[in-house]
Design an enzyme around this catalytic site. Structure first.
Site, PDB file in Angstrom:
ATOM      1  N   ASN A 240       0.912  -0.961  -0.019  1.00 55.90           N
ATOM      2  CA  ASN A 240       0.039  -0.013  -0.025  1.00 55.90           C
ATOM      3  C   ASN A 240       0.871   1.404   0.047  1.00 55.90           C
ATOM      4  O   ASN A 240       0.555   2.257   0.632  1.00 55.90           O
ATOM      5  CB  ASN A 240      -0.982  -0.121   1.124  1.00 55.90           C
ATOM      6  CG  ASN A 240      -2.144  -0.800   1.126  1.00 55.90           C
ATOM      7  OD1 ASN A 240      -2.145  -1.690   0.042  1.00 55.90           O
ATOM      8  ND2 ASN A 240      -3.044  -0.965   1.868  1.00 55.90           N
TER       9      ASN A 240
ATOM     10  N   ARG B  40      -2.963 -13.932  -1.442  1.00 54.04           N
ATOM     11  CA  ARG B  40      -4.471 -14.042  -0.795  1.00 54.04           C
ATOM     12  C   ARG B  40      -4.931 -14.992  -1.539  1.00 54.04           C
ATOM     13  O   ARG B  40      -4.853 -15.458  -2.512  1.00 54.04           O
ATOM     14  CB  ARG B  40      -4.787 -12.693  -0.938  1.00 54.04           C
ATOM     15  CG  ARG B  40      -4.219 -11.823   0.144  1.00 54.04           C
ATOM     16  CD  ARG B  40      -4.901 -10.135   0.204  1.00 54.04           C
ATOM     17  NE  ARG B  40      -4.740  -9.672  -1.076  1.00 54.04           N
ATOM     18  CZ  ARG B  40      -5.120  -8.393  -1.560  1.00 54.04           C
ATOM     19  NH1 ARG B  40      -5.555  -7.568  -0.615  1.00 54.04           N
ATOM     20  NH2 ARG B  40      -4.891  -7.698  -2.794  1.00 54.04           N
TER      21      ARG B  40
END
Length: 445
Positions: A175, A312
């Site tokens: 991020n 993920r």
């Protein structure tokens, strides 16, 4: 699929380029017909953490370098946690450590005029950045730096996810974390609006953050998502969401020692140049080969073997259009790219052209996002492509891998960018770059 750390691209780049129109037409025809029947073609496998067991195939100095990396990571993690524990022994943790709200954005604008970074508002952000730097030198993610500085005993991140009393993404490049803090500090230093004492603090924080990136770099040039290492997919070399590309861009800027980075010492600038070169070599080496032809990159790659791995639950092993396009953009910034980098750029551009989807649009609607026919729509790419078939694939929260996006649960179908247009701009830039550097393939868009 043949994937290795070393070795040559099997077919000449011209062959990969010649396949572009044929493959694109075939893919367009298949999409026009639509999936006869959606399939679940597999299930995500979570990659293992980096550990001594993973190093068993290495020998000599190579294994010693990786062992030293593991030892350093563990030492820095222990020091980070001990420092926070020592602060909390002095006084109870502030309430913000458990309940501080997250504001929208990161509070570190990099689009202001140069003079703004000398203003009290900007310097308050710089002070906040310094306060949240971990002892290891990195920063966590999802903390708005326009808020108040971190108090002693407060967690380094506010979104702890219930993990180790707030020890989640403490030191990360995810991020845009760490790279954005360093870029903001560089602008505050260059603007020179603070007194000499604060300038010294900012420079020390910047140097420490840069050394954090040097420490985080794997012996082969890759970067984990979280450092010190956190295990699981966080230990994989992370191209996802442009995490590694952001680091490479910063290293390249620091190595040039110009503009915002003219203040960097010659030693640190040279170290940044070496780290940049090693990362570029790793990117070229990790490019996925299919039947001997270089293609693109996965969102994550194994730290030791460089093979593609999942992350993920909804991010399986796949060729990733967004991340691959951005890697091409960053690699093209090199003024004198090494031959392996040129090959990697050419091959990835050819793959992007082969996988373009024509006359389709990804629309968001109340009844679910979907792909629809639209003549003349801008070029489109799936976010993820199956490595073997080159068909778009889609992952769900339950770790299943699908060939039809409409079969995903509503949350994942609507909550992820499954189709994108951004690689078109990369191909436009590539055409100009190829004219200058003699690339084999020249995109038509």
């Amino acid at each position: 699929m043949k994937q290795g750390k070393h070795g040559k691209a099997g077919k000449p780049r011209a062959v990969a380029a010649a396949m572009a129109c044929m493959f694109s037409a075939a893919l367009a025809a298949a999409l026009a017909a639509g999936p006869a029947h959606g399939e679940v073609i597999g299930k995500m496998e979570t990659p293992s953490a980096l550990s001594e067991a993973r190093l068993s195939s290495l020998v000599g100095t190579e294994r010693a370098a990786w062992q030293a990396y593991l030892d350093r990571s563990r030492s820095l993690l222990a020091a980070d946690q001990a420092a926070l524990a020592a602060e909390r022994q002095e006084a109870p943790a502030p309430a913000a450590a458990a309940s501080a709200p997250e504001k929208s954005g990161n509070g570190m604008s990099l689009k202001q005029p140069a003079a703004w970074y000398a203003t009290p508002e900007a310097l308050r952000v710089a002070d906040n950045i310094v306060s949240y730097q971990t002892p290891a030198g990195g920063w966590g993610k999802n903390v708005n730096r326009s808020g108040p500085p971190r108090q002693r005993g407060e967690s380094y991140v506010h979104s702890d996810g219930g993990d180790q009393n707030g020890w989640n993404f403490v030191g990360t490049i995810d991020n845009d974390a760490t790279t954005t803090e360093l870029r903001f500090l560089a602008r505050a230093i260059t603007a020179g609006g603070s007194d000499a004492a604060k300038q010294t603090v900012y420079r020390a924080s910047f140097d420490k953050g840069l050394k954090y990136l040097f420490n985080a770099q794997y012996p082969n040039g890759g970067y984990p998502q979280v450092y010190p290492l956190a295990g699981g997919y966080h230990d994989a070399i992370t191209f996802n969401d442009n995490a590694l590309a952001n680091v490479l861009e910063l290293l390249a800027d620091v190595a040039r020692r110009q503009g915002d980075y003219a203040f960097v010492t010659a030693d640190l600038s040279a170290a940044a140049g070496r780290a940049r070169d090693l990362t570029e070599q790793m990117i070229a080496a990790s490019q996925i080969r299919v039947d001997g032809v270089r293609t693109a990159w996965c969102q994550q790659h194994d730290p030791v073997t460089l093979a593609p791995v999942g992350a993920r639950n909804f991010e399986p092993i796949a060729l990733a259009s967004v991340e691959s396009a951005h890697l091409v953009d960053v690699l093209m910034r090199a003024p004198t790219p090494a031959p392996p980098v040129v090959v990697a750029i050419d091959s990835a551009a050819a793959w992007l052209q082969r996988t373009v989807i024509e006359d389709r649009e990804w629309v968001h609607a109340a009844d679910g996002s979907r792909l629809v026919a639209k003549t003349g729509a801008p070029p489109l790419w799936a976010r993820l492509y199956d490595v073997t078939t080159m068909r778009p694939i889609f992952g769900d929260r339950d770790r299943t891998i699908h060939t039809d996006v409409s079969e995903l649960t509503p949350e994942r179908r609507n909550g992820y960018a499954w189709y994108v247009t951004s690689p078109a701009a990369t191909l436009q830039r590539y055409t100009r770059w190829a004219d200058k550097h003699g690339g084999t393939f020249k995109g038509s868009r």
